[in-house]
Motif scaffolding. Structure first.
Motif, mmCIF file in Angstrom:
data_model
loop_
_atom_site.group_PDB
_atom_site.id
_atom_site.type_symbol
_atom_site.label_atom_id
_atom_site.label_comp_id
_atom_site.label_asym_id
_atom_site.label_seq_id
_atom_site.Cartn_x
_atom_site.Cartn_y
_atom_site.Cartn_z
ATOM 1 N N TRP A 53 0.857 -1.177 0.000
ATOM 2 C CA TRP A 53 0.000 0.000 0.000
ATOM 3 C C TRP A 53 0.892 1.225 0.000
ATOM 4 O O TRP A 53 1.741 1.393 0.873
ATOM 5 N N CYS A 54 0.729 2.099 -0.996
ATOM 6 C CA CYS A 54 1.561 3.297 -1.137
ATOM 7 C C CYS A 54 0.677 4.506 -1.407
ATOM 8 O O CYS A 54 -0.415 4.383 -1.963
ATOM 9 N N LYS A 55 1.180 5.669 -1.049
ATOM 10 C CA LYS A 55 0.501 6.929 -1.357
ATOM 11 C C LYS A 55 1.005 7.440 -2.707
ATOM 12 O O LYS A 55 2.191 7.336 -2.995
ATOM 13 N N HIS A 56 0.101 7.982 -3.516
ATOM 14 C CA HIS A 56 0.489 8.514 -4.820
ATOM 15 C C HIS A 56 -0.327 9.764 -5.127
ATOM 16 O O HIS A 56 -1.261 10.115 -4.399
ATOM 17 N N TYR A 57 0.019 10.443 -6.209
ATOM 18 C CA TYR A 57 -0.694 11.655 -6.608
ATOM 19 C C TYR A 57 -2.029 11.296 -7.238
ATOM 20 O O TYR A 57 -2.189 10.229 -7.827
ATOM 21 N N ARG A 58 -2.976 12.214 -7.159
ATOM 22 C CA ARG A 58 -4.302 12.016 -7.762
ATOM 23 C C ARG A 58 -4.253 12.169 -9.282
ATOM 24 O O ARG A 58 -3.436 12.910 -9.798
ATOM 25 N N HIS A 59 -5.160 11.493 -9.936
ATOM 26 C CA HIS A 59 -5.402 11.642 -11.380
ATOM 27 C C HIS A 59 -4.109 11.549 -12.200
ATOM 28 O O HIS A 59 -3.841 12.385 -13.052
ATOM 29 N N THR A 60 -3.322 10.536 -11.910
ATOM 30 C CA THR A 60 -2.058 10.312 -12.611
ATOM 31 C C THR A 60 -2.250 9.207 -13.641
ATOM 32 O O THR A 60 -2.841 8.168 -13.334
ATOM 33 N N PRO A 61 -1.751 9.386 -14.858
ATOM 34 C CA PRO A 61 -1.906 8.330 -15.862
ATOM 35 C C PRO A 61 -1.085 7.083 -15.539
ATOM 36 O O PRO A 61 0.020 7.186 -15.017
ATOM 37 N N LEU A 62 -1.662 5.924 -15.850
ATOM 38 C CA LEU A 62 -0.957 4.649 -15.761
ATOM 39 C C LEU A 62 -0.705 4.173 -17.185
ATOM 40 O O LEU A 62 -1.526 4.402 -18.075
ATOM 41 N N PRO A 68 7.227 6.458 -20.336
ATOM 42 C CA PRO A 68 6.224 7.496 -20.589
ATOM 43 C C PRO A 68 5.707 7.553 -22.024
ATOM 44 O O PRO A 68 4.637 8.100 -22.275
ATOM 45 N N SER A 69 6.416 6.964 -22.972
ATOM 46 C CA SER A 69 5.956 6.980 -24.365
ATOM 47 C C SER A 69 4.952 5.869 -24.649
ATOM 48 O O SER A 69 4.404 5.784 -25.735
ATOM 49 N N SER A 70 4.682 5.033 -23.660
ATOM 50 C CA SER A 70 3.765 3.915 -23.808
ATOM 51 C C SER A 70 2.312 4.402 -23.856
ATOM 52 O O SER A 70 2.014 5.558 -23.584
ATOM 53 N N VAL A 71 1.417 3.505 -24.178
ATOM 54 C CA VAL A 71 -0.014 3.802 -24.245
ATOM 55 C C VAL A 71 -0.570 3.952 -22.828
ATOM 56 O O VAL A 71 -0.297 3.140 -21.954
ATOM 57 N N GLN A 72 -1.368 4.989 -22.620
ATOM 58 C CA GLN A 72 -2.009 5.179 -21.320
ATOM 59 C C GLN A 72 -3.188 4.221 -21.220
ATOM 60 O O GLN A 72 -4.021 4.150 -22.118
ATOM 61 N N VAL A 73 -3.271 3.459 -20.108
ATOM 62 C CA VAL A 73 -4.343 2.478 -19.950
ATOM 63 C C VAL A 73 -5.384 2.879 -18.911
ATOM 64 O O VAL A 73 -6.497 2.367 -18.913
ATOM 65 N N GLY A 111 -1.807 -1.150 -14.458
ATOM 66 C CA GLY A 111 -0.932 -0.318 -15.271
ATOM 67 C C GLY A 111 0.307 0.093 -14.492
ATOM 68 O O GLY A 111 0.389 -0.090 -13.276
ATOM 69 N N TRP A 112 1.283 0.640 -15.209
ATOM 70 C CA TRP A 112 2.535 1.077 -14.597
ATOM 71 C C TRP A 112 2.456 2.537 -14.196
ATOM 72 O O TRP A 112 2.031 3.383 -14.981
ATOM 73 N N LEU A 113 2.882 2.822 -12.979
ATOM 74 C CA LEU A 113 2.893 4.189 -12.458
ATOM 75 C C LEU A 113 4.349 4.591 -12.210
ATOM 76 O O LEU A 113 5.096 3.844 -11.572
ATOM 77 N N PRO A 114 4.778 5.754 -12.718
ATOM 78 C CA PRO A 114 6.171 6.171 -12.493
ATOM 79 C C PRO A 114 6.422 6.525 -11.029
ATOM 80 O O PRO A 114 5.552 7.054 -10.350
#
Length: 128
Positions: A53-62, A68-73, A111-114
């Motif tokens: 369980w981790c904290k992350h930013y809101r409304h971030t693309p995966l 980052p050049s990959s397709v957003q899912v 999906g992958w999150l940076p």
């Protein structure tokens, strides 16, 4: 009696103040950089080491792949926390000064999150 006219010491005083201000400002900026790189929260193990369980930013693309050049899912929602199953350290640029190529797999959204979009320290998350 002859009066001697002296030049005002003000130009030297101003220069001294400017030098002192510059000397004080430099260490403040140098000390601020490491504090920005630190993360207060650490990802917490959940479900016997299979998710964290981790904290992350809101409304971030995966993304479909860890670059980052990959397709957003998908996009993270309004909540600032999520579950991650593993991490890779050889992905594309993540925007993180701590882990420049680290990406985490978001278990719930698939999906992958940076790492640069995660507020928690991600070292505890197991490698994929």
């Amino acid at each position: 009696m002859r009066s001697v006219q002296r030049s005002s010491p003000r130009p030297f005083a101003r220069a001294g103040i400017m030098v002192m201000a510059a000397a004080v400002a430099v260490p403040v900026f140098a000390a601020a950089a490491p504090a920005e790189a630190r993360r207060v929260h650490t990802c917490v193990e959940h479900a016997l080491g299979t998710t964290w369980w981790c904290k992350h930013y809101r409304h971030t693309p995966l993304y479909k792949y860890p670059r980052p050049s990959s397709v957003q899912v998908a996009t993270t929602g309004p909540y600032m926390e999520g579950f991650f199953s593993c991490r890779v350290d050889d992905g594309g640029a993540s925007g993180s000064p701590l882990h420049p190529n680290r990406w985490l797999w978001h278990t719930e959204l698939g999906g992958w999150l940076p790492d640069g979009k995660i507020g928690s320290e991600t070292d505890p998350v197991r490698p994929c």
